[in-house]
Scaffold this motif. Structure first.
Motif, PDB file in Angstrom:
ATOM      1  N   THR A   1      -7.501  -7.415   4.503  1.00 18.58           N
ATOM      2  CA  THR A   1      -7.553  -5.962   4.607  1.00 18.58           C
ATOM      3  C   THR A   1      -8.910  -5.442   4.164  1.00 18.58           C
TER       4      THR A   1
ATOM      5  N   LYS B   1      -3.061   4.365   3.542  1.00 18.48           N
ATOM      6  CA  LYS B   1      -3.005   3.424   4.675  1.00 18.48           C
ATOM      7  C   LYS B   1      -4.040   3.758   5.739  1.00 18.48           C
TER       8      LYS B   1
ATOM      9  N   ARG C   1      -3.540  -4.309  10.808  1.00 20.09           N
ATOM     10  CA  ARG C   1      -3.137  -5.669  10.463  1.00 20.09           C
ATOM     11  C   ARG C   1      -3.800  -6.681  11.399  1.00 20.09           C
TER      12      ARG C   1
ATOM     13  N   ASN D   1       4.112  -1.529   5.260  1.00 16.35           N
ATOM     14  CA  ASN D   1       3.037  -1.171   4.333  1.00 16.35           C
ATOM     15  C   ASN D   1       2.620  -2.339   3.429  1.00 16.35           C
TER      16      ASN D   1
ATOM     17  N   ARG E   1       0.497  -5.707   2.909  1.00 14.91           N
ATOM     18  CA  ARG E   1      -0.714  -6.249   3.501  1.00 14.91           C
ATOM     19  C   ARG E   1      -1.154  -7.493   2.737  1.00 14.91           C
TER      20      ARG E   1
ATOM     21  N   VAL F   1       0.867  -1.182   0.000  1.00 16.75           N
ATOM     22  CA  VAL F   1       0.000   0.000   0.000  1.00 16.75           C
ATOM     23  C   VAL F   1       0.904   1.232   0.000  1.00 16.75           C
TER      24      VAL F   1
END
Length: 199
Positions: A162, A135, A141, A155, A157, A131
């Motif tokens: 998500t 964010k 997370r 960053n 994921r 990402v």
């Protein structure tokens, strides 16, 4: 009254019904005098068109529904050495995996075949994305992400874990697809982000 526009819906697409088919079916129908029959397909009303003889009524502009803009950057460059960017829009409150798959964005790369990914269960770690921007619109997370991404940048994921915002969220999310296969560096400032020009 106005005229009703009809559309014939097949399994995966809709197309307008030709006017000659409608008039033919109306004139050749023998079951009852004013019945309308069609030989196949489903029919749904798509809009109404006011008659030209009716006075024009002021139509209030509808508020745009809240949408999140996405820019998905491919892991390979285009032939002219620029990033391949796919622009999409989606409602918030959805998993990033679903948004990518619904928008025909490559998510799994070499793991796209059945049995090579967990289909959104969060157990394989093959749906990693990076990402770049946005964010703040994403959920924190999960434990599964912490387990699979412990040696990856903060960053990165798992798209299946998500969730992007809430249903009323607006904003921009820039995502690098397949970051582990990325063969080039690019700067966010060099990428044109305009959802109205989606590819």
């Amino acid at each position: 009254m106005g005229t009703l526009q009809l559309s014939s819906c097949g399994s995966s697409f809709c197309s307008p019904i030709p006017s000659n088919l409608i008039s033919h079916n109306i004139t050749t129908s023998h079951s009852t005098p004013n019945s309308l029959t069609f030989s196949r397909g489903k029919i749904r009303a798509v809009s109404t068109v006011p008659n030209s003889s009716e006075p024009a009524q002021a139509i209030e502009p509808e508020q745009e529904p809240p949408l999140v803009d996405f820019a998905f950057v491919s892991s390979v460059l285009l032939p002219d050495q620029t990033p391949d960017v796919h622009l999409r829009q989606a409602c918030g409150g959805q998993k990033l995996r679903n948004i990518m798959l619904d928008g025909n964005i490559e998510l799994y790369g070499p793991y796209a075949r059945p049995l090579l990914n967990c289909a959104g269960g969060g157990t394989c770690g093959t749906c990693m994305v990076e990402v770049i921007k946005g964010k703040e619109l994403l959920t924190p997370r999960t434990d599964k992400e912490k387990e699979h991404l412990q040696k990856k940048p903060k960053n990165w994921r798992l798209a299946c874990q998500t969730t992007v915002g809430k249903p009323d969220s607006r904003g921009l999310v820039v995502v690098q697809q397949l970051p582990e296969w990325k063969a080039h560096e690019w700067k966010y400032e060099n990428v044109l982000v305009n959802p109205s020009q989606s590819s």
